[in-house]
Design a protein around this motif. Sequence first.
Motif, short mmCIF file in Angstrom:
data_model
loop_
_atom_site.label_atom_id
_atom_site.label_comp_id
_atom_site.label_asym_id
_atom_site.label_seq_id
_atom_site.Cartn_x
_atom_site.Cartn_y
_atom_site.Cartn_z
N VAL A 6 0.84 -1.20 0.00
CA VAL A 6 0.00 0.00 0.00
C VAL A 6 0.88 1.25 0.00
N ALA A 7 0.53 2.20 -0.86
CA ALA A 7 1.20 3.50 -0.88
C ALA A 7 0.22 4.57 -0.44
N LEU A 29 -2.65 -6.01 4.48
CA LEU A 29 -2.25 -4.72 3.92
C LEU A 29 -0.97 -4.25 4.62
N SER A 30 0.00 -3.84 3.82
CA SER A 30 1.28 -3.39 4.36
C SER A 30 1.66 -2.06 3.73
N ILE A 31 1.83 -1.03 4.55
CA ILE A 31 2.21 0.29 4.04
C ILE A 31 3.70 0.28 3.71
N THR A 32 3.99 0.38 2.42
CA THR A 32 5.38 0.29 1.96
C THR A 32 5.92 1.60 1.42
N HIS A 33 5.02 2.53 1.03
CA HIS A 33 5.44 3.80 0.46
C HIS A 33 4.56 4.93 0.99
N ILE A 34 5.17 6.07 1.26
CA ILE A 34 4.43 7.25 1.72
C ILE A 34 4.92 8.45 0.94
N LEU A 35 4.00 9.14 0.27
CA LEU A 35 4.32 10.34 -0.50
C LEU A 35 4.06 11.58 0.35
N THR A 36 5.08 12.33 0.66
CA THR A 36 4.94 13.61 1.35
C THR A 36 6.24 14.39 1.22
N LEU A 62 4.05 5.39 -8.71
CA LEU A 62 3.36 4.94 -9.92
C LEU A 62 4.23 3.99 -10.74
N ASN A 63 5.52 4.21 -10.75
CA ASN A 63 6.43 3.40 -11.57
C ASN A 63 6.93 2.15 -10.85
N ASN A 64 6.52 1.97 -9.60
CA ASN A 64 6.97 0.81 -8.84
C ASN A 64 6.00 -0.35 -9.06
N PRO A 65 6.43 -1.41 -9.70
CA PRO A 65 5.52 -2.53 -10.00
C PRO A 65 5.05 -3.29 -8.76
N ASN A 66 5.72 -3.08 -7.63
CA ASN A 66 5.36 -3.81 -6.42
C ASN A 66 4.20 -3.17 -5.66
N VAL A 67 3.88 -1.92 -5.98
CA VAL A 67 2.78 -1.24 -5.28
C VAL A 67 1.45 -1.71 -5.87
N ASP A 68 0.59 -2.24 -5.00
CA ASP A 68 -0.70 -2.76 -5.44
C ASP A 68 -1.84 -1.76 -5.29
N LEU A 69 -1.81 -1.00 -4.21
CA LEU A 69 -2.94 -0.14 -3.85
C LEU A 69 -2.44 1.24 -3.44
N ALA A 89 -1.71 3.92 -14.14
CA ALA A 89 -0.49 3.15 -13.87
C ALA A 89 -0.80 1.71 -13.45
N GLY A 90 -2.09 1.35 -13.44
CA GLY A 90 -2.46 -0.03 -13.12
C GLY A 90 -2.60 -0.33 -11.64
#
Length: 348
Positions: A6-7, A29-36, A62-69, A89-90
């Motif tokens: 999850v991002a 669900l695992s929070i792997t990315h945070i945009l700030t 968006l360009n990371n294929p491992n991000v699902d949600l 971005a899928g």
Amino acid sequence: MKKLAVALAGYGSGGKIYNAPIISGVEGLSITHILTSNPKNVEAAKLDFPTAAVVSSYEEILNNPNVDLVIILLPNHLHFEYAKRALEAGKHVVVEKPITPTTAEADELISLAKEKNLILSVNHNRRYDSDVRTVQKLLKEKKLGDIVEYETHFDRFRPQIKPGWKEQEDIAGSGIVYDLGSHLIDQALTLFGKPEAVYADIRIQRKMAKVPDNFEILLLYPHLKVTLKAGMLVNGKGPTISIFGTRGSFTKFGVDLQEESLKQGKTPQNDPEWGQEPQEIWGQINTIEEQGRYSSEKGDYRILYQNVYQAILGNQELEVTAQQARDVIRVIELAYESNTRRCEMPFS
């Protein structure tokens, strides 16, 4: 159990206080990315999620294929752009409520998600408030007979203008109707379905306010009137919910405790009584057969994200759909039009 990465796009109060602790309480669900990019929020994100990548560029998500949600936790006027880019971005997407400021934008996102075969949901978490879940049980049991009137309030006493975009003029999706109104509208549509017509009175009551800070919206059904009210100059609050039926009535004071618990740093993981209301704020039922307290159901915001997880895996139907969230925006649009024209607006 399959893990979904999850991002979080945004880590202000909506991310840090109201969403991240709930998402963290959902197995799978695992929070792997945070945009700030805000230095204070960057520091908080790194402290709260030391193993997550804290990034300042949306493209890194968006360009990371491992991000699902991707969870969009940005101001309302940015929801459409960020959700659209994530879908393109899928990525599966959950947008903080309201979905977008306009139905035209919501329709475009719905079409795009369908084209890409992706889950698009909205964080209408307050349909999982204790009081709403209690009302659902009450209606299912038909204790009040045929419901003829439902009234709900989301009132505050805040004479001062709060800093930030929610009370700024010329920002799409600002003002109390989009903020608190979207909660009440979603709850009403969840309980009673789409109305035949909408009537509204929307006002600016505080002298320094630039956007609406008070509303009364009526949702009109063939044999039911739903009244939704909110204001910023209500000190000494009355009932939050009143329901009247052919066999009796139900009145509820006090609000769901989950938001306040999150502000205090409590989480579903560390609070064994999460979402359970104390008996002193249980509703009062008064029918032909029964008088007294009516026990409150537990509120639980995790249900929304648990369902999103299962829907992505194909195990459940999505509960909070983008179409439902779009209907909320349609009611808001009709409410503003009704306020301008001073007449009922057919729901369409």
